[in-house]
Design a protein around this motif. Sequence first.
Motif, PDB file in Angstrom:
ATOM      1  N   HIS A  40       0.867  -1.290  -0.006  1.00  0.00           N
ATOM      2  CA  HIS A  40       0.064  -0.033  -0.134  1.00  0.00           C
ATOM      3  C   HIS A  40       0.855   1.108   0.022  1.00  0.00           C
ATOM      4  O   HIS A  40       0.622   2.279  -0.384  1.00  0.00           O
ATOM      5  CB  HIS A  40      -0.876  -0.019   1.259  1.00  0.00           C
ATOM      6  N   TYR A  41       2.143   1.172   0.528  1.00  0.00           N
ATOM      7  CA  TYR A  41       3.029   2.508   0.661  1.00  0.00           C
ATOM      8  C   TYR A  41       4.166   2.577  -0.455  1.00  0.00           C
ATOM      9  O   TYR A  41       4.782   3.496  -0.405  1.00  0.00           O
ATOM     10  CB  TYR A  41       3.606   2.399   1.983  1.00  0.00           C
ATOM     11  N   HIS A  42       4.262   1.643  -1.371  1.00  0.00           N
ATOM     12  CA  HIS A  42       5.210   1.675  -2.237  1.00  0.00           C
ATOM     13  C   HIS A  42       5.035   2.758  -3.043  1.00  0.00           C
ATOM     14  O   HIS A  42       6.333   3.349  -3.520  1.00  0.00           O
ATOM     15  CB  HIS A  42       4.925   0.104  -3.220  1.00  0.00           C
ATOM     16  N   SER A  43       3.941   3.398  -3.451  1.00  0.00           N
ATOM     17  CA  SER A  43       4.005   4.384  -4.303  1.00  0.00           C
ATOM     18  C   SER A  43       4.807   5.650  -3.673  1.00  0.00           C
ATOM     19  O   SER A  43       5.348   6.376  -4.323  1.00  0.00           O
ATOM     20  CB  SER A  43       2.501   4.943  -4.801  1.00  0.00           C
ATOM     21  N   TYR A  44       4.694   5.576  -2.398  1.00  0.00           N
ATOM     22  CA  TYR A  44       5.422   6.562  -1.494  1.00  0.00           C
ATOM     23  C   TYR A  44       6.523   6.407  -1.438  1.00  0.00           C
ATOM     24  O   TYR A  44       7.495   7.431  -1.686  1.00  0.00           O
ATOM     25  CB  TYR A  44       4.852   6.619  -0.302  1.00  0.00           C
ATOM     26  N   PHE A  45       7.208   5.130  -1.286  1.00  0.00           N
ATOM     27  CA  PHE A  45       8.592   4.891  -1.338  1.00  0.00           C
ATOM     28  C   PHE A  45       9.303   5.073  -2.751  1.00  0.00           C
ATOM     29  O   PHE A  45      10.492   5.657  -2.783  1.00  0.00           O
ATOM     30  CB  PHE A  45       8.926   3.414  -1.144  1.00  0.00           C
ATOM     31  N   LYS A  46       8.771   4.983  -3.811  1.00  0.00           N
ATOM     32  CA  LYS A  46       9.216   5.102  -4.928  1.00  0.00           C
ATOM     33  C   LYS A  46       9.615   6.388  -5.941  1.00  0.00           C
ATOM     34  O   LYS A  46      10.289   6.784  -6.381  1.00  0.00           O
ATOM     35  CB  LYS A  46       8.586   4.429  -5.955  1.00  0.00           C
ATOM     36  N   SER A  47       8.638   7.421  -5.136  1.00  0.00           N
ATOM     37  CA  SER A  47       8.699   8.785  -5.606  1.00  0.00           C
ATOM     38  C   SER A  47       8.735   9.732  -4.575  1.00  0.00           C
ATOM     39  O   SER A  47       7.927   9.948  -3.610  1.00  0.00           O
ATOM     40  CB  SER A  47       7.405   9.286  -6.389  1.00  0.00           C
ATOM     41  N   PRO A  48       9.773  10.740  -4.589  1.00  0.00           N
ATOM     42  CA  PRO A  48      10.000  11.455  -3.552  1.00  0.00           C
ATOM     43  C   PRO A  48       8.741  12.726  -3.484  1.00  0.00           C
ATOM     44  O   PRO A  48       8.493  12.950  -2.264  1.00  0.00           O
ATOM     45  CB  PRO A  48      11.428  12.288  -3.924  1.00  0.00           C
ATOM     46  N   VAL A  49       8.325  12.957  -4.640  1.00  0.00           N
ATOM     47  CA  VAL A  49       7.273  13.763  -4.505  1.00  0.00           C
ATOM     48  C   VAL A  49       6.022  13.319  -4.193  1.00  0.00           C
ATOM     49  O   VAL A  49       5.202  13.971  -3.211  1.00  0.00           O
ATOM     50  CB  VAL A  49       6.841  14.419  -6.346  1.00  0.00           C
ATOM     51  N   ASN A  50       5.688  11.869  -4.384  1.00  0.00           N
ATOM     52  CA  ASN A  50       4.576  11.380  -3.779  1.00  0.00           C
ATOM     53  C   ASN A  50       4.686  11.338  -2.096  1.00  0.00           C
ATOM     54  O   ASN A  50       3.747  11.226  -1.420  1.00  0.00           O
ATOM     55  CB  ASN A  50       4.234   9.945  -4.382  1.00  0.00           C
ATOM     56  N   LYS A  51       5.942  10.944  -1.858  1.00  0.00           N
ATOM     57  CA  LYS A  51       6.347  10.845  -0.226  1.00  0.00           C
ATOM     58  C   LYS A  51       5.993  12.417   0.331  1.00  0.00           C
ATOM     59  O   LYS A  51       5.450  12.344   1.445  1.00  0.00           O
ATOM     60  CB  LYS A  51       7.854  10.437  -0.042  1.00  0.00           C
ATOM     61  N   LEU A  52       6.730  13.423  -0.137  1.00  0.00           N
ATOM     62  CA  LEU A  52       6.465  14.656   0.220  1.00  0.00           C
ATOM     63  C   LEU A  52       4.879  14.902   0.329  1.00  0.00           C
ATOM     64  O   LEU A  52       4.375  15.551   1.496  1.00  0.00           O
ATOM     65  CB  LEU A  52       7.076  15.611  -0.455  1.00  0.00           C
ATOM     66  N   SER A  53       4.030  14.636  -0.674  1.00  0.00           N
ATOM     67  CA  SER A  53       2.898  15.108  -0.593  1.00  0.00           C
ATOM     68  C   SER A  53       2.099  14.262   0.537  1.00  0.00           C
ATOM     69  O   SER A  53       1.210  15.130   1.178  1.00  0.00           O
ATOM     70  CB  SER A  53       2.198  14.515  -2.010  1.00  0.00           C
ATOM     71  N   VAL A  54       2.431  12.925   0.657  1.00  0.00           N
ATOM     72  CA  VAL A  54       1.481  12.452   1.697  1.00  0.00           C
ATOM     73  C   VAL A  54       2.036  12.952   2.866  1.00  0.00           C
ATOM     74  O   VAL A  54       1.136  12.849   4.055  1.00  0.00           O
ATOM     75  CB  VAL A  54       1.554  10.782   1.399  1.00  0.00           C
ATOM     76  N   ILE A  55       3.239  13.167   3.216  1.00  0.00           N
ATOM     77  CA  ILE A  55       3.830  13.697   4.670  1.00  0.00           C
ATOM     78  C   ILE A  55       3.036  14.937   4.983  1.00  0.00           C
ATOM     79  O   ILE A  55       2.601  15.121   6.049  1.00  0.00           O
ATOM     80  CB  ILE A  55       5.178  13.673   4.542  1.00  0.00           C
ATOM     81  N   LYS A  56       3.017  15.546   4.057  1.00  0.00           N
ATOM     82  CA  LYS A  56       2.429  17.149   4.250  1.00  0.00           C
ATOM     83  C   LYS A  56       0.852  17.143   4.394  1.00  0.00           C
ATOM     84  O   LYS A  56       0.361  17.746   5.352  1.00  0.00           O
ATOM     85  CB  LYS A  56       2.843  18.119   2.872  1.00  0.00           C
ATOM     86  N   GLY A  57       0.201  15.829   3.739  1.00  0.00           N
ATOM     87  CA  GLY A  57      -1.215  15.879   3.678  1.00  0.00           C
ATOM     88  C   GLY A  57      -1.498  15.014   5.151  1.00  0.00           C
ATOM     89  O   GLY A  57      -2.666  15.017   5.509  1.00  0.00           O
ATOM     90  N   GLY A  58      -0.631  14.313   5.757  1.00  0.00           N
ATOM     91  CA  GLY A  58      -0.937  13.407   6.784  1.00  0.00           C
ATOM     92  C   GLY A  58      -1.231  11.959   6.350  1.00  0.00           C
ATOM     93  O   GLY A  58      -2.141  11.715   6.109  1.00  0.00           O
ATOM     94  N   LEU A  59      -0.385  10.998   7.018  1.00  0.00           N
ATOM     95  CA  LEU A  59      -0.779   9.489   7.004  1.00  0.00           C
ATOM     96  C   LEU A  59      -2.008   9.461   7.712  1.00  0.00           C
ATOM     97  O   LEU A  59      -2.329  10.289   8.665  1.00  0.00           O
ATOM     98  CB  LEU A  59       0.552   8.751   7.488  1.00  0.00           C
ATOM     99  N   SER A  60      -2.867   8.260   7.561  1.00  0.00           N
ATOM    100  CA  SER A  60      -3.686   8.130   8.269  1.00  0.00           C
ATOM    101  C   SER A  60      -3.555   7.311   9.333  1.00  0.00           C
ATOM    102  O   SER A  60      -2.381   6.674   9.553  1.00  0.00           O
ATOM    103  CB  SER A  60      -4.945   7.199   7.460  1.00  0.00           C
ATOM    104  N   SER A  61      -4.234   7.435  10.633  1.00  0.00           N
ATOM    105  CA  SER A  61      -4.000   6.723  11.560  1.00  0.00           C
ATOM    106  C   SER A  61      -3.713   5.172  11.589  1.00  0.00           C
ATOM    107  O   SER A  61      -2.977   4.589  12.260  1.00  0.00           O
ATOM    108  CB  SER A  61      -4.688   7.135  12.729  1.00  0.00           C
ATOM    109  N   LYS A  62      -4.317   4.492  10.668  1.00  0.00           N
ATOM    110  CA  LYS A  62      -4.106   3.222  10.248  1.00  0.00           C
ATOM    111  C   LYS A  62      -2.600   2.803   9.958  1.00  0.00           C
ATOM    112  O   LYS A  62      -2.374   1.847  10.275  1.00  0.00           O
ATOM    113  CB  LYS A  62      -5.014   3.087   9.011  1.00  0.00           C
TER     114      LYS A  62
END
Length: 151
Positions: free
Chosen positions: A23-45
């Motif tokens: 589920h998290y692989h798209s964030y690991f592969k792209s620094p832009v995706n990683k930064l986007s999800v970090i700034k938006g906040g991961l879900s508590s899940k």
Amino acid sequence: MKYYETEDTAPQQQSIVAEMLAHYHSYFKSPVNKLSVIKGGLSSKSLLDLLEISGSTRFDLAKNLDLTEPTLRKHLSAPKELSTSLSEHVLFLLELYDKGLDTFGSIQEFKKWLPEYNIGIGAKPNDLLDSITGINIVMNELHRIDHGILA
């Protein structure tokens, strides 16, 4: 429910961990995706996933994330986004477990490696997981292991 590992359950647990990390692989592969999800906040899940993948106790996970155990419990029970700094730390830990699974071929082997003193980094990898810099040091050691540079 506590899972006790047997020869039959180890591959099943491996598969569950791989599915959770997928589920998290798209964030690991792209620094832009990683930064986007970090700034938006991961879900508590993601905290529940990290607990399951790492096999850590709530107390140990809270310590690594610089939280109190009651604060971690609050995050686990409330379905909302995590703060930027907490999201970043959780995502880096998830990426580390993904890399550990890739490097060792088994999440169990990676978990056995984490508490052992490592001469290449001059510390126990587990002791470094409370900061992004420490996680990066452990990640670099995994890359070195992948390339056969063991000391």
